[in-house]
Design an enzyme around this catalytic site. Structure first.
Site, PDB file in Angstrom:
ATOM      1  N   ASP A   1     -26.929  41.494 -10.683  1.00  0.00           N
ATOM      2  CA  ASP A   1     -27.890  40.703 -10.795  1.00  0.00           C
ATOM      3  C   ASP A   1     -27.847  39.443 -11.454  1.00  0.00           C
ATOM      4  O   ASP A   1     -26.668  39.071 -12.363  1.00  0.00           O
ATOM      5  CB  ASP A   1     -29.591  41.094 -10.648  1.00  0.00           C
TER       6      ASP A   1
ATOM      7  N   TYR B   1     -21.305  51.993 -14.711  1.00  0.00           N
ATOM      8  CA  TYR B   1     -21.301  50.847 -14.932  1.00  0.00           C
ATOM      9  C   TYR B   1     -21.279  51.147 -17.053  1.00  0.00           C
ATOM     10  O   TYR B   1     -21.119  52.258 -17.434  1.00  0.00           O
ATOM     11  CB  TYR B   1     -22.821  50.398 -15.623  1.00  0.00           C
TER      12      TYR B   1
END
EC number: 5.4.99.12
Length: 421
Positions: free
Chosen positions: A142, A197
């Site tokens: 995002d 991540y």
């Protein structure tokens, strides 16, 4: 009397000459000015129609030429299904996924598709309809989120020096690092088994809540505090109901159950006189804001704003107010295709989707484009310190949905400038 016939003959010849030179012959005596005015619109209309027909023929010829060139390119470079390994710094972009019709919100895919067209890897009309090239991203990062190991699958023309030619048309903060052939039915999102991540943050995030944030350069994380941080992160391992860690997800929604295999914080290091650390988390898949909320809740517990039991309670049926850490430090490190590799990696036709040879290039890109952006932005703008100031507005003991919705709204308003995950 004898001169009439030559004069008549000359007049006829003059009329024929005028017709040949433009068809605008006007008899001197037989047609009035009004008659000429009536003919003019007809003549202009005929001229416009002829010009229009001519322009259409030119356009049709251009289309035929372009189609011919495309056919020639398809014959010389037939389209094949591949995956591209990408790295990018997300600062200044509104996420990875393209939003056709919203050119003001530039995304990573906007620049990637433009580079694919300019390099000749895909036809121009594929840019508007990405389904034509079977395009799929592995993870939808995002706004502001970076990636060191994003993988996209698509059909491209395998032109010579394809990676170099794509990169020629990309800005420095986006780079294609690798390419591999895959099966025709491969889908980078559906075939992905897990995603890893990382999250880089200043260690002052784990300081006591009464610590003077005006002197964050002096803060150093104690080994005991790091041990506590990692003990709390370890609680996330396994399958839990993370409905409190995303937006608009009911406790009964099966999709809220997510499987986490790893989560820990590494040893601190110094950059620009500030101490930073990197958190690593691996899971099957993640929901919107999930990782940032997982980190935000642990920070709230370590700083003393919430009790440790809130973590267990957050996986239950009741609504819990979970703070969302800033998006600045979040990085998609790598994606995993274990099942695909096991089935096709050794068939003699396809390579395993592993990137050991690209590891040095990945590291170099992070050091050149991702880490400096995170560190400089954090040092100059202080997004983590600003976010820490919002923690007191949370009520970690409340269970009323109405109260929680009000608290979440307040947090979202306070977080608006950091809304990048």
């Amino acid at each position: 009397m004898f001169r009439v016939r030559p004069l008549l003959s000359a007049l006829v010849n003059h009329r024929q000459t005028l017709k040949t030179n433009g068809g605008l012959y006007k008899p001197f005596c037989t047609m009035s000015e009004g008659g000429m005015d009536k003919r003019t619109p007809t003549l202009l209309k005929r001229t416009n129609e002829e010009n229009k027909d001519s322009a259409e023929k030119v356009q049709a010829a251009k289309r035929l030429k372009t189609d011919g060139e495309h056919a020639e390119d398809e014959k010389k470079y037939p389209k094949k299904k591949v995956v591209l390994l990408m790295a990018y710094s997300g600062k200044g972009y509104y996420g990875m996924q393209r939003n056709p019709g919203n050119s003001q919100f530039r995304t990573i895919e906007d620049d990637l598709v433009a580079a694919l067209i300019k390099s000749g890897c895909i036809p121009e009309n594929h840019g508007d309809e990405m389904k034509k090239m079977s395009f799929q991203r592995c993870a939808r990062t995002d706004k502001g989120v970076s990636a060191a190991g994003q993988v996209v699958s698509l059909k491209v023309r395998l032109i010579d020096d394809i990676i170099e030619k794509i990169n020629e048309h990309l800005p420095p903060q986006i780079k294609v690092l690798g390419l591999k052939r895959v099966t025709q039915g491969f889908n980078s999102k559906n075939n992905c088994d897990a995603r890893t991540y990382s999250y880089m943050l200043p260690t002052v995030a784990f300081s006591p809540k009464d610590y003077d944030t005006g002197n964050i350069a002096a803060f150093r994380l104690e080994p005991e505090t790091l041990q506590k941080v990692n003990r709390l992160f370890a609680l996330y391992k396994g399958t839990h109901n993370f409905h409190n860690f995303t937006s608009q997800k009911a406790p009964s929604d099966p999709s809220a159950r997510r499987y986490i295999t790893e989560m820990s914080c590494g040893e601190p290091f110094i950059r620009r006189n500030y101490e930073f650390a990197v958190i690593t988390v691996r899971g099957q898949s993640f929901m919107l804001h999930q990782i940032r909320k997982m980190i935000g809740l642990v920070i709230a517990v370590v700083k003393g704003y919430a009790k440790e039991e809130v973590m267990e309670r957050s996986w239950g049926q009741e609504k819990v107010d979970v703070p969302k850490a800033p998006g600045l430090g979040l990085i998609l490190e790598r994606v995993h295709f274990d099942r695909y590799n096991k089935r096709f990696g050794g068939d003699g036709l396809h390579e395993k989707l592993e990137w050991d040879r690209e590891e040095e290039a990945i590291k170099a890109f992070k050091e050149a484009h991702i880490y400096p952006t995170i560190i400089e932005t954090e040092c100059e703008e202080g997004s983590m310190v600003s976010w820490m100031a919002t923690l007191p507005i949370h009520d970690f003991d409340a269970t009323s949905i109405e109260v929680q919705d009000d608290k979440v709204k307040k947090q979202d308003d306070a977080d608006e400038g950091n809304d990048s995950d």
